[in-house]
Each structure stands twice: as structure tokens, then as C-alpha cells.
Scaffold this motif. Structure first.
Motif, PDB file in Angstrom:
ATOM      1  N   LEU A   1      79.386 -11.662  61.920  1.00  0.00           N
ATOM      2  CA  LEU A   1      79.479 -10.331  61.313  1.00  0.00           C
ATOM      3  C   LEU A   1      80.438 -10.389  60.128  1.00  0.00           C
ATOM      4  O   LEU A   1      81.642 -10.613  60.289  1.00  0.00           O
ATOM      5  CB  LEU A   1      79.967  -9.308  62.339  1.00  0.00           C
ATOM      6  CG  LEU A   1      79.067  -9.106  63.565  1.00  0.00           C
ATOM      7  CD1 LEU A   1      79.705  -8.129  64.540  1.00  0.00           C
ATOM      8  CD2 LEU A   1      77.685  -8.620  63.148  1.00  0.00           C
ATOM      9  N   ARG A   2      79.888 -10.183  58.931  1.00  0.00           N
ATOM     10  CA  ARG A   2      80.730 -10.119  57.742  1.00  0.00           C
ATOM     11  C   ARG A   2      81.391  -8.750  57.665  1.00  0.00           C
ATOM     12  O   ARG A   2      80.703  -7.725  57.793  1.00  0.00           O
ATOM     13  CB  ARG A   2      79.894 -10.382  56.499  1.00  0.00           C
ATOM     14  CG  ARG A   2      79.318 -11.791  56.404  1.00  0.00           C
ATOM     15  CD  ARG A   2      78.292 -11.891  55.298  1.00  0.00           C
ATOM     16  NE  ARG A   2      77.132 -11.054  55.582  1.00  0.00           N
ATOM     17  CZ  ARG A   2      76.166 -10.793  54.703  1.00  0.00           C
ATOM     18  NH1 ARG A   2      76.231 -11.297  53.483  1.00  0.00           N
ATOM     19  NH2 ARG A   2      75.143 -10.040  55.039  1.00  0.00           N
ATOM     20  N   VAL A   3      82.695  -8.734  57.485  1.00  0.00           N
ATOM     21  CA  VAL A   3      83.432  -7.474  57.490  1.00  0.00           C
ATOM     22  C   VAL A   3      84.268  -7.338  56.227  1.00  0.00           C
ATOM     23  O   VAL A   3      84.787  -8.323  55.686  1.00  0.00           O
ATOM     24  CB  VAL A   3      84.344  -7.342  58.728  1.00  0.00           C
ATOM     25  CG1 VAL A   3      83.522  -7.349  60.006  1.00  0.00           C
ATOM     26  CG2 VAL A   3      85.415  -8.421  58.773  1.00  0.00           C
ATOM     27  N   THR A   4      84.372  -6.103  55.773  1.00  0.00           N
ATOM     28  CA  THR A   4      85.337  -5.733  54.746  1.00  0.00           C
ATOM     29  C   THR A   4      86.513  -5.081  55.456  1.00  0.00           C
ATOM     30  O   THR A   4      86.327  -4.115  56.212  1.00  0.00           O
ATOM     31  CB  THR A   4      84.722  -4.754  53.733  1.00  0.00           C
ATOM     32  OG1 THR A   4      83.573  -5.359  53.136  1.00  0.00           O
ATOM     33  CG2 THR A   4      85.719  -4.377  52.666  1.00  0.00           C
ATOM     34  N   LEU A   5      87.714  -5.607  55.271  1.00  0.00           N
ATOM     35  CA  LEU A   5      88.881  -5.049  55.949  1.00  0.00           C
ATOM     36  C   LEU A   5      89.184  -3.652  55.438  1.00  0.00           C
ATOM     37  O   LEU A   5      88.956  -3.320  54.276  1.00  0.00           O
ATOM     38  CB  LEU A   5      90.088  -5.961  55.748  1.00  0.00           C
ATOM     39  CG  LEU A   5      89.990  -7.335  56.404  1.00  0.00           C
ATOM     40  CD1 LEU A   5      91.177  -8.203  56.023  1.00  0.00           C
ATOM     41  CD2 LEU A   5      89.891  -7.208  57.927  1.00  0.00           C
ATOM     42  N   GLY A   6      89.726  -2.811  56.354  1.00  0.00           N
ATOM     43  CA  GLY A   6      90.071  -1.438  56.022  1.00  0.00           C
ATOM     44  C   GLY A   6      89.075  -0.463  56.605  1.00  0.00           C
ATOM     45  O   GLY A   6      88.067  -0.856  57.193  1.00  0.00           O
ATOM     46  N   PRO A   7      89.356   0.818  56.518  1.00  0.00           N
ATOM     47  CA  PRO A   7      90.448   1.412  55.746  1.00  0.00           C
ATOM     48  C   PRO A   7      91.802   1.443  56.449  1.00  0.00           C
ATOM     49  O   PRO A   7      92.804   1.790  55.840  1.00  0.00           O
ATOM     50  CB  PRO A   7      89.939   2.840  55.512  1.00  0.00           C
ATOM     51  CG  PRO A   7      89.118   3.132  56.742  1.00  0.00           C
ATOM     52  CD  PRO A   7      88.458   1.831  57.100  1.00  0.00           C
ATOM     53  N   ARG A   8      91.860   1.087  57.749  1.00  0.00           N
ATOM     54  CA  ARG A   8      93.117   1.215  58.494  1.00  0.00           C
ATOM     55  C   ARG A   8      93.634  -0.135  58.976  1.00  0.00           C
ATOM     56  O   ARG A   8      94.308  -0.200  60.003  1.00  0.00           O
ATOM     57  CB  ARG A   8      92.913   2.157  59.694  1.00  0.00           C
ATOM     58  CG  ARG A   8      92.546   3.590  59.318  1.00  0.00           C
ATOM     59  CD  ARG A   8      93.635   4.268  58.541  1.00  0.00           C
ATOM     60  NE  ARG A   8      93.297   5.656  58.210  1.00  0.00           N
ATOM     61  CZ  ARG A   8      94.057   6.457  57.480  1.00  0.00           C
ATOM     62  NH1 ARG A   8      95.196   5.991  56.981  1.00  0.00           N
ATOM     63  NH2 ARG A   8      93.688   7.697  57.241  1.00  0.00           N
ATOM     64  N   ASP A   9      93.349  -1.210  58.239  1.00  0.00           N
ATOM     65  CA  ASP A   9      93.868  -2.505  58.660  1.00  0.00           C
ATOM     66  C   ASP A   9      95.394  -2.549  58.604  1.00  0.00           C
ATOM     67  O   ASP A   9      96.027  -3.350  59.300  1.00  0.00           O
ATOM     68  CB  ASP A   9      93.274  -3.631  57.821  1.00  0.00           C
ATOM     69  CG  ASP A   9      93.435  -3.420  56.318  1.00  0.00           C
ATOM     70  OD1 ASP A   9      93.212  -2.292  55.853  1.00  0.00           O
ATOM     71  OD2 ASP A   9      93.793  -4.387  55.619  1.00  0.00           O
ATOM     72  N   ASP A  10      96.017  -1.649  57.782  1.00  0.00           N
ATOM     73  CA  ASP A  10      97.476  -1.625  57.717  1.00  0.00           C
ATOM     74  C   ASP A  10      98.109  -0.986  58.958  1.00  0.00           C
ATOM     75  O   ASP A  10      99.331  -0.993  59.100  1.00  0.00           O
ATOM     76  CB  ASP A  10      97.951  -0.906  56.447  1.00  0.00           C
ATOM     77  CG  ASP A  10      97.441   0.520  56.336  1.00  0.00           C
ATOM     78  OD1 ASP A  10      96.505   0.897  57.091  1.00  0.00           O
ATOM     79  OD2 ASP A  10      97.967   1.275  55.500  1.00  0.00           O
TER      80      ASP A  10
END
Length: 289
Positions: free
Chosen positions: A177-186
Motif C-alpha cells: 500500500l503506497r501511502v502519503t503521510l499526513g495530515p496528522r502524522d505529526d
């Protein structure tokens, strides 16, 4: 009643009516819904000469059995399975003519999870908000099938395809599964983000049309305060208090109060629909476009 109908003889574990879904209603709290393996549903519709938006049956693991009241052309795709007509073997992944009153049996998935059954003319249950899809979360659309259910069918408008078998991707032995980090990775520790994209997970048996649940290392939060509910999208990777990521699928809620650490590329979600419990998962971080 018209003879253009399909009687359900064996409903199976979970068989639902699905089409392209009802996108555009998230502001009303209505999920998108629709076929989880959209390419498989589109293919079986093409095989029987249906329009792309025609409704099909989506089975889960153990298939189903139906009896048409008039002769129809059907195609079965998605998870590979045994197909029979009145007990005689029939093709999977190709158009099949089923006489009136014959029993079409879609067997258990040999691999994968969900098989798709298209019938010439499409399933014409009453649409709700422009879609005939069953939505397990909101309850919109027709309920999951039960033995004895009778489904109306439309009239065919185009001839079926002339193919011996249509190539289809095999269900994944490893789900990438390709993922884009965020919006709450912080909201998570740097180590948690590293763990998500470097450690193996597996598909949990608790997965369903709402979300693909995972088993694996728990993700530790850096911020432990409450997050006000906010909108979530198809493919969002939400992390509940147990730290186990959940990938939201077609029947996902439109808002959520747990942080979303990443979002899966839409193109990878069809494979997620066919990932059986225990299938290894790898989350791979990709750059924002």
C-alpha cells in the motif's frame, strides 16, 4: 412479477448489491460505498454488455447461488472461484449463458475475498441518492441478501463480449500500500512513522467493507489529547487507541476523531479488497504530488 428477476437460493456469508457508489454526499454524512474491487466489477459488467454503472453482486469468501427467472448472460470475476450451472462447470472470467430456472452457483473463493457477479441488464433495485449500492455503515441501499430475496433485472441493451477468458490480477500474496503521510502524522512519534513504513503488518480477520484492520506493531502517539472530529477520505489510515492502523474502505465514516497518519493511493485499494486475513501488508511512503 416480471420474469426479468433473479431469485437468491443461497445468500452466502455477505452478498450485497454494488455499483459505482454514491460519491459527493460526504457533507450529509453519507459514505461513498460501491464495489470494493471496482476494476473487477467494471470488468464483469463489460463482459455481459452492461454499462459501467450497472449494479452487480459482491460476494464475500463463500460465494452465493441464484436462479434467474429468464435466460440471462452472467460473468463472474474478482476472487477466483468455482462456477457451476445446474451442477455443471462453467467459465469464470467469461460470459456464461444461464437458462431460465437454472441454478447458478458461485463457489467459495479459491484465493482472495470478494467475487463479482454481473447479469445482463444489471440489477435494478431502487436507487438511493443515485446509487443501488448497499452501505453497511449508514444502512442506505438494499439490505444484504438473504435466502429467498428476489432482485429485479433490467433489459440488456448491448451484446456480451466475445472472449474465452478475460485476464484479471491475482489476489495479493503480499499487499503493498503506497501511502502519503499526513495530515496528522505529526501526532505520532518519529519512531511510529518509521515503524509504519518499515515494519510488516498483516490483514486482520476483523476487516470488513468499512475498513481493512491490521495486526502488527502499535503506533505510539506524540500527542495524546483528544482530536476534534474531522473529515476523513477513502484510503485514510486512521489509528485508534490500540495503535493498530485501519485503512478506510468504501463504507467508511465521513468523519472521525482519531488521527489519520497517512492516506493510501486509490489505485491500491482494489488489491486491499482482495487481501484475505493473514495477508502480509507493507506500507510504502511516497511523496505528495
Amino acid at each position: 412479477m416480471t420474469d426479468r428477476a433473479l431469485a437468491v437460493v443461497r445468500a452466502g456469508a455477505l452478498t450485497t448489491v454494488q455499483d459505482l457508489g454514491r460519491p459527493g454526499h460526504a457533507h450529509l454524512g453519507v459514505p461513498r460505498s460501491g464495489a470494493l474491487d471496482a476494476p473487477a466489477a467494471a470488468l464483469v459488467n463489460r463482459l455481459v454488455g452492461n454499462a459501467p454503472e450497472a449494479a452487480v453482486l459482491e460476494t464475500t469468501l463463500v460465494g452465493c447461488a441464484v436462479r434467474p427467472r429468464s435466460a440471462v448472460t452472467v460473468a463472474v470475476g474478482g476472487a477466483p472461484c468455482r462456477v457451476t450451472v445446474d451442477g455443471r462447470p462453467a467459465a469464470w472470467g467469461a460470459p456464461v449463458r444461464v437458462p431460465a430456472g437454472a441454478l447458478l452457483d458461485i463457489g467459495a473463493a479459491i484465493c482472495g475475498v470478494r467475487s463479482y457477479v454481473a447479469v445482463s441488464g444489471g440489477i435494478t433495485v431502487e436507487p438511493v441518492l443515485g446509487s443501488r449500492s448497499t452501505d453497511l455503515l449508514s444502512g442506505l441501499g438494499p439490505p444484504p441478501l438473504t435466502d429467498g430475496t428476489v432482485l429485479p433485472l433490467g433489459r440488456p441493451t448491448r451484446p456480451h463480449a466475445r472472449v474465452d477468458v478475460a485476464p484479471q490480477p491475482a489476489p495479493p500474496t503480499e499487499l503493498v500500500l503506497r501511502v502519503t503521510l499526513g495530515p496528522r502524522d505529526d501526532w505520532f512519534t518519529p519512531e511510529a512513522v518509521r515503524v509504519l513504513t518499515s515494519r510488516p503488518y498483516s490483514v486482520s480477520p476483523a476487516s470488513n467493507r468499512i475498513g481493512l484492520r491490521t495486526d502488527g506493531p502499535a503506533l505510539e502517539r506524540a500527542l495524546t489529547r483528544e482530536l476534534p472530529s474531522e473529515g476523513v477520505v477513502l484510503g485514510a489510515v486512521q489509528v485508534p487507541p490500540d495503535g493498530q492502523p485501519v485503512v478506510f474502505l468504501a463504507d467508511h465514516p465521513t468523519t472521525g476523531g482519531y488521527p489519520v497518519i497517512a492516506v493510501v493511493r486509490t489505485a491500491d485499494l482494489a488489491a486491499a479488497a482482495q487481501a484475505a486475513p493473514g495477508t502480509p501488508i507493507r506500507f510504502v511512503a511516497v511523496r505528495r504530488r
